[in-house]
Motif scaffolding. Sequence first.
Motif, short mmCIF file in Angstrom:
data_model
loop_
_atom_site.label_atom_id
_atom_site.label_comp_id
_atom_site.label_asym_id
_atom_site.label_seq_id
_atom_site.Cartn_x
_atom_site.Cartn_y
_atom_site.Cartn_z
N VAL A 46 75.85 53.07 16.56
CA VAL A 46 76.43 52.27 17.83
C VAL A 46 77.30 51.03 17.49
N ASP A 47 78.72 51.52 18.44
CA ASP A 47 79.73 50.59 18.39
C ASP A 47 80.00 49.71 19.63
N ALA A 48 78.80 48.26 19.58
CA ALA A 48 78.78 47.77 20.63
C ALA A 48 79.99 47.46 21.40
N LYS A 49 80.86 46.45 20.47
CA LYS A 49 81.87 45.87 20.83
C LYS A 49 82.93 46.72 22.11
N SER A 50 82.70 48.37 21.67
CA SER A 50 83.39 49.21 22.57
C SER A 50 82.86 50.20 23.07
N ASN A 51 81.54 49.74 23.32
CA ASN A 51 80.42 50.55 24.50
C ASN A 51 80.61 51.93 24.28
N VAL A 52 80.36 52.81 22.75
CA VAL A 52 80.25 54.21 22.45
C VAL A 52 79.11 53.90 21.04
N LEU A 53 78.94 54.71 21.29
CA LEU A 53 78.15 55.94 20.59
C LEU A 53 78.92 57.22 19.79
N LYS A 69 78.22 53.16 28.33
CA LYS A 69 77.46 51.96 29.98
C LYS A 69 77.50 53.16 31.38
N THR A 70 78.13 55.07 31.22
CA THR A 70 77.50 55.74 31.48
C THR A 70 76.65 56.87 31.64
N ASP A 71 77.09 56.98 29.45
CA ASP A 71 75.90 57.93 29.32
C ASP A 71 76.51 58.78 28.88
N ALA A 104 81.50 65.42 0.71
CA ALA A 104 82.61 64.23 0.83
C ALA A 104 82.14 63.88 1.90
N VAL A 105 82.77 62.03 1.97
CA VAL A 105 82.89 61.63 2.95
C VAL A 105 84.23 61.28 3.54
N LEU A 106 84.07 61.80 4.78
CA LEU A 106 84.98 61.72 6.15
C LEU A 106 85.30 60.26 6.66
N VAL A 107 86.55 59.97 7.33
CA VAL A 107 86.83 58.62 7.30
C VAL A 107 87.49 59.04 9.03
N VAL A 108 86.97 58.14 9.86
CA VAL A 108 87.75 58.71 11.06
C VAL A 108 88.33 57.02 11.30
N ASN A 109 89.63 57.03 12.30
CA ASN A 109 89.93 55.95 12.69
C ASN A 109 89.04 55.93 13.88
N THR A 110 88.21 54.70 14.56
CA THR A 110 87.58 54.72 15.70
C THR A 110 88.87 54.32 17.23
N VAL A 111 89.69 53.68 16.20
CA VAL A 111 90.68 54.30 17.32
C VAL A 111 90.92 55.20 17.96
N ILE A 295 65.45 60.32 15.12
CA ILE A 295 66.22 59.01 14.61
C ILE A 295 66.07 58.69 15.87
N ILE A 296 65.55 57.03 15.36
CA ILE A 296 65.70 55.29 16.30
C ILE A 296 67.07 55.02 15.85
N ALA A 297 68.17 54.40 16.78
CA ALA A 297 68.77 53.50 16.49
C ALA A 297 68.86 52.09 17.30
N ILE A 298 69.65 51.80 17.63
CA ILE A 298 70.16 50.10 17.73
C ILE A 298 70.43 51.46 19.04
N SER A 299 70.93 50.42 20.39
CA SER A 299 71.62 50.70 21.17
C SER A 299 72.34 49.64 21.88
N ASN A 300 71.80 48.54 21.33
CA ASN A 300 72.71 46.81 21.97
C ASN A 300 73.05 46.04 21.28
#
Length: 300
Positions: A46-53, A69-71, A104-111, A295-300
């Motif tokens: 979760v990217d809490a600052k960007s409201n993205v999962l 915000k909208t799921d 491998a490890v993939l690097v993704v730009n989140t912007v 899997i369980i992960a933080i939501s906020n």
Amino acid sequence: MLPNLVWATDFYISSQTDNTVSVFDSDSLAISREFKVPKGPVNFVVDAKSNVLYVSHPDNGWVSVVDTKTDKVIDEIKTGGQPFGMALDTERKNLFVTDWSRDAVLVVNTVTKQLVDILSVGKSPAGIAIDTVGRKVFIANRESDSVTILDADSPKLLATVTTGDSPYGLAFNPVTNQIYVGCVKGNSVTVIDAKTYKVIDTVEDVKSPYGFAISSNGKSFYVTSQAQNKLLVVDAGSLKVTQRIATGKMPESVALSKDNKSAFVVNWFSNSVSVVDLVSAKQVQAVPLKSESRIIAISN
């Protein structure tokens, strides 16, 4: 699969066969809502600052992006391969994703939501964690019996550390600067110093260790033992198991409440989340979940 290691009020829980994500309210101990995602969701971050999962889908070769915000799914990042575990770099706006099939490890730009790099690691990389302060990425390579340590800011290999048999889940403790590596066939947890890249110790008699959580003060860590159907509490100083707490069948992932007095364990075979009172060291409730919840992960 691989849990994110944090504490909060609400958590996301995946169902790999129902293609849903449920939101578990740890105050009411109930599922507050759920939403559909593409086929075969595995891990989240979760990217809490960007409201993205971000949700990985190894069978599809992509990472879906959900507006929290909208799921609703708002994007799909076509990575190819089998994207698996994920770690978010909040400092550089990158998402590091293990690719099981391409080693491998993939690097993704989140912007831009674009794949910007593919870094070679060991065979069948699974668990991944990041030290955003020390600027290091840690990867568990299941079929290489090793952990790869990469520079988070450049495609530079810092170290390859030998572990026990079949490392899978992995967690980083920023307080002690220790890396915990669950070796599922070795029935042990390899503990690595994140500064020296040396193995400090091995926590034995942890049968099929899988998911990890770390206390907010860094003094304890928690690991699910799938073969024992237990949650183990380990002292981060002595590296000794202090408690073994019964859960449901095949516990996979674990997260902690804000006050660290409760743990929530998702049980794959029981289709439930165990609510564990860490003060009394007992499961106090089992909340039913969708089939194959993992899997369980933080939501906020």
